[in-house]
Design an enzyme around this catalytic site. Structure first.
Site, PDB file in Angstrom:
ATOM      1  N   SER A   1       0.854  -1.189   0.000  1.00  0.00           N
ATOM      2  CA  SER A   1       0.000   0.000   0.000  1.00  0.00           C
ATOM      3  C   SER A   1       0.887   1.235   0.000  1.00  0.00           C
ATOM      4  CB  SER A   1      -0.890   0.029   1.244  1.00  0.00           C
ATOM      5  OG  SER A   1      -1.553   1.275   1.351  1.00  0.00           O
TER       6      SER A   1
ATOM      7  N   TYR B   1      -1.528  -0.185  10.165  1.00  0.00           N
ATOM      8  CA  TYR B   1      -1.732  -0.741   8.816  1.00  0.00           C
ATOM      9  C   TYR B   1      -0.545  -0.366   7.928  1.00  0.00           C
ATOM     10  CZ  TYR B   1      -3.605  -1.050   4.051  1.00  0.00           C
ATOM     11  OH  TYR B   1      -3.782  -1.318   2.714  1.00  0.00           O
TER      12      TYR B   1
HETATM   13  P1  NAP Z   1     -11.415  -5.855  -0.011  1.00  0.00           P
HETATM   14  O1  NAP Z   1     -12.262  -5.369  -1.120  1.00  0.00           O
HETATM   15  O2  NAP Z   1     -11.852  -5.650   1.400  1.00  0.00           O
HETATM   16  O3  NAP Z   1     -11.091  -7.399  -0.246  1.00  0.00           O
HETATM   17  C1  NAP Z   1     -10.283  -8.081   0.662  1.00  0.00           C
HETATM   18  C2  NAP Z   1     -10.108  -9.504   0.185  1.00  0.00           C
HETATM   19  O4  NAP Z   1      -9.210 -10.161   1.090  1.00  0.00           O
HETATM   20  C3  NAP Z   1     -11.389 -10.293   0.178  1.00  0.00           C
HETATM   21  O5  NAP Z   1     -11.374 -11.140  -0.948  1.00  0.00           O
HETATM   22  C4  NAP Z   1     -11.308 -11.108   1.469  1.00  0.00           C
HETATM   23  O6  NAP Z   1     -12.000 -12.353   1.421  1.00  0.00           O
HETATM   24  C5  NAP Z   1      -9.829 -11.353   1.552  1.00  0.00           C
HETATM   25  N1  NAP Z   1      -9.315 -11.663   2.884  1.00  0.00           N
HETATM   26  C6  NAP Z   1      -9.223 -10.833   3.961  1.00  0.00           C
HETATM   27  N2  NAP Z   1      -8.674 -11.497   4.998  1.00  0.00           N
HETATM   28  C7  NAP Z   1      -8.407 -12.756   4.555  1.00  0.00           C
HETATM   29  C8  NAP Z   1      -7.837 -13.917   5.148  1.00  0.00           C
HETATM   30  N3  NAP Z   1      -7.431 -13.922   6.428  1.00  0.00           N
HETATM   31  N4  NAP Z   1      -7.730 -15.035   4.387  1.00  0.00           N
HETATM   32  C9  NAP Z   1      -8.131 -15.057   3.095  1.00  0.00           C
HETATM   33  N5  NAP Z   1      -8.675 -13.994   2.481  1.00  0.00           N
HETATM   34  C10 NAP Z   1      -8.807 -12.857   3.214  1.00  0.00           C
HETATM   35  O7  NAP Z   1      -9.952  -5.191  -0.089  1.00  0.00           O
HETATM   36  P2  NAP Z   1      -9.116  -4.580  -1.306  1.00  0.00           P
HETATM   37  O8  NAP Z   1      -9.261  -3.116  -1.248  1.00  0.00           O
HETATM   38  O9  NAP Z   1      -9.374  -5.317  -2.567  1.00  0.00           O
HETATM   39  O10 NAP Z   1      -7.650  -4.908  -0.774  1.00  0.00           O
HETATM   40  C11 NAP Z   1      -6.846  -5.938  -1.328  1.00  0.00           C
HETATM   41  C12 NAP Z   1      -5.414  -5.665  -0.906  1.00  0.00           C
HETATM   42  O11 NAP Z   1      -5.024  -4.379  -1.416  1.00  0.00           O
HETATM   43  C13 NAP Z   1      -5.206  -5.619   0.603  1.00  0.00           C
HETATM   44  O12 NAP Z   1      -3.980  -6.218   0.936  1.00  0.00           O
HETATM   45  C14 NAP Z   1      -5.175  -4.127   0.888  1.00  0.00           C
HETATM   46  O13 NAP Z   1      -4.446  -3.824   2.057  1.00  0.00           O
HETATM   47  C15 NAP Z   1      -4.490  -3.608  -0.359  1.00  0.00           C
HETATM   48  N6  NAP Z   1      -4.729  -2.181  -0.627  1.00  0.00           N
HETATM   49  C16 NAP Z   1      -5.964  -1.706  -0.912  1.00  0.00           C
HETATM   50  C17 NAP Z   1      -6.142  -0.351  -1.144  1.00  0.00           C
HETATM   51  C18 NAP Z   1      -7.472   0.270  -1.459  1.00  0.00           C
HETATM   52  O14 NAP Z   1      -7.572   1.525  -1.485  1.00  0.00           O
HETATM   53  N7  NAP Z   1      -8.529  -0.485  -1.709  1.00  0.00           N
HETATM   54  C19 NAP Z   1      -5.032   0.508  -1.112  1.00  0.00           C
HETATM   55  C20 NAP Z   1      -3.788  -0.022  -0.821  1.00  0.00           C
HETATM   56  C21 NAP Z   1      -3.639  -1.369  -0.594  1.00  0.00           C
HETATM   57  P3  NAP Z   1     -13.607 -12.492   1.741  1.00  0.00           P
HETATM   58  O15 NAP Z   1     -14.302 -11.496   0.871  1.00  0.00           O
HETATM   59  O16 NAP Z   1     -13.949 -13.884   1.359  1.00  0.00           O
HETATM   60  O17 NAP Z   1     -13.758 -12.210   3.201  1.00  0.00           O
END
Ligand code: NAP
Length: 247
Positions: free
Chosen positions: A146, A160
């Protein structure tokens, strides 16, 4: 054009960036193991989208903080789809907004366990299968970090940010460690991306602050992940790419 090299495993592939990455990788010619923790319906939709692109795909439930579940996840994908050639280390969570002075041990344990420790455990499982030192055929690991790791997220969630800084160090160190074993290790640092991960109102408040003056889409991060996983990025390892609209 199909440029993939076989089977990719995407952790947290049921929603957001992981779901978009699964589809982008399928479009690039990969067969996809879509990991999810709770949302079986959403994972099934991602599998269907990959199949509609002509690829094989399966959904596998596993909590990637649990070592035995990680082993089962890798073994299931290998048994159903074949040897794994790439792993997208994407599953992650944010913490609730708050100042460092208010964090308790339970909160810190959760965010470091899911974002940092699980990333190490998943990367280790990937190396044991893909490294030529373990009899594997090589491969790629893409860690989803991130921009928070660099910005620090003061007043929001410094824990985080720190948990993602650990992921950046993993990318650098493991990349150097396994470079001669046929494995490239890369990272992406997304900025503000439109997914469900944010607390209500956060994207409205901050979405226009990057130089590109809008939040990003999961598909815009997914394209970079697919590039890094492909042979088009064959001379890259141990580095992390910002996908953050300039922020
Ligand atoms: P999201 O929409 O909340 O999706 C999170 C995903 O991770 C879901 O598929 C969830 O599964 C899965 N997950 C969470 N904990 C888990 C575990 N213990 N075991 C297996 N699966 C798990 O989040 P996102 O925004 O796509 O984020 C994805 C990644 O990008 C993360 O690492 C986040 O920190 C990073 N990121 C996101 C942003 C942003 O602005 N969105 C920015 C920087 C970095 P379920 O749905 O089945 O629960």
């Amino acid at each position: 054009m199909s440029v993939g090299r076989g089977v990719v495993l995407v952790t947290g592939g049921s929603r957001g960036i992981g779901a978009a990455a699964s589809v982008a990788l399928a479009a690039d010619g990969w067969d996809v193991g879509v990991n999810y923790r709770t949302r079986a319906d959403e994972a099934a939709r991602v599998v269907k989208a990959c199949e509609e692109l002509g690829r094989r795909a399966i959904a596998v439930q596993a909590d990637v903080v649990e070592p035995d579940q990680i082993e089962r996840l890798f073994d299931t994908v290998t048994a159903e789809l074949g040897p794994i050639g790439a792993v997208i280390n994407n599953a992650g969570v944010v913490s609730p907004g708050g100042r460092v002075a208010e964090y308790d041990a339970e909160r810190l344990d959760r965010v470091f366990r899911i974002n940092s420790i699980s990333a190490f455990l998943v990367a280790g499982a990937a190396v044991r299968r893909m490294s030529t030192a373990y009899g594997g055929a090589g491969g790629v690991i893409v860690n989803v970090s991130s921009r928070a790791a660099v910005l620090g997220s003061a007043g929001e969630y410094v824990d985080y940010a720190a948990s993602k800084a650990a992921v950046d160090a993993l990318t650098t160190g493991l990349g150097n460690e396994v470079a001669k074993e046929g494995i490239r290790v890369l990272g992406v640092r997304p900025g503000l991306i439109e997914t469900d991960i944010h607390e209500a109102g956060r994207l409205d408040r901050l979405g226009a602050t990057p130089p590109l003056a809008r939040p990003g889409k999961a598909e815009e991060v997914a394209e970079v992940i697919a590039f890094l996983a492909s042979d088009r990025a064959s001379y890259m390892t141990g580095t992390t790419v910002d996908v953050s609209g300039g922020r």
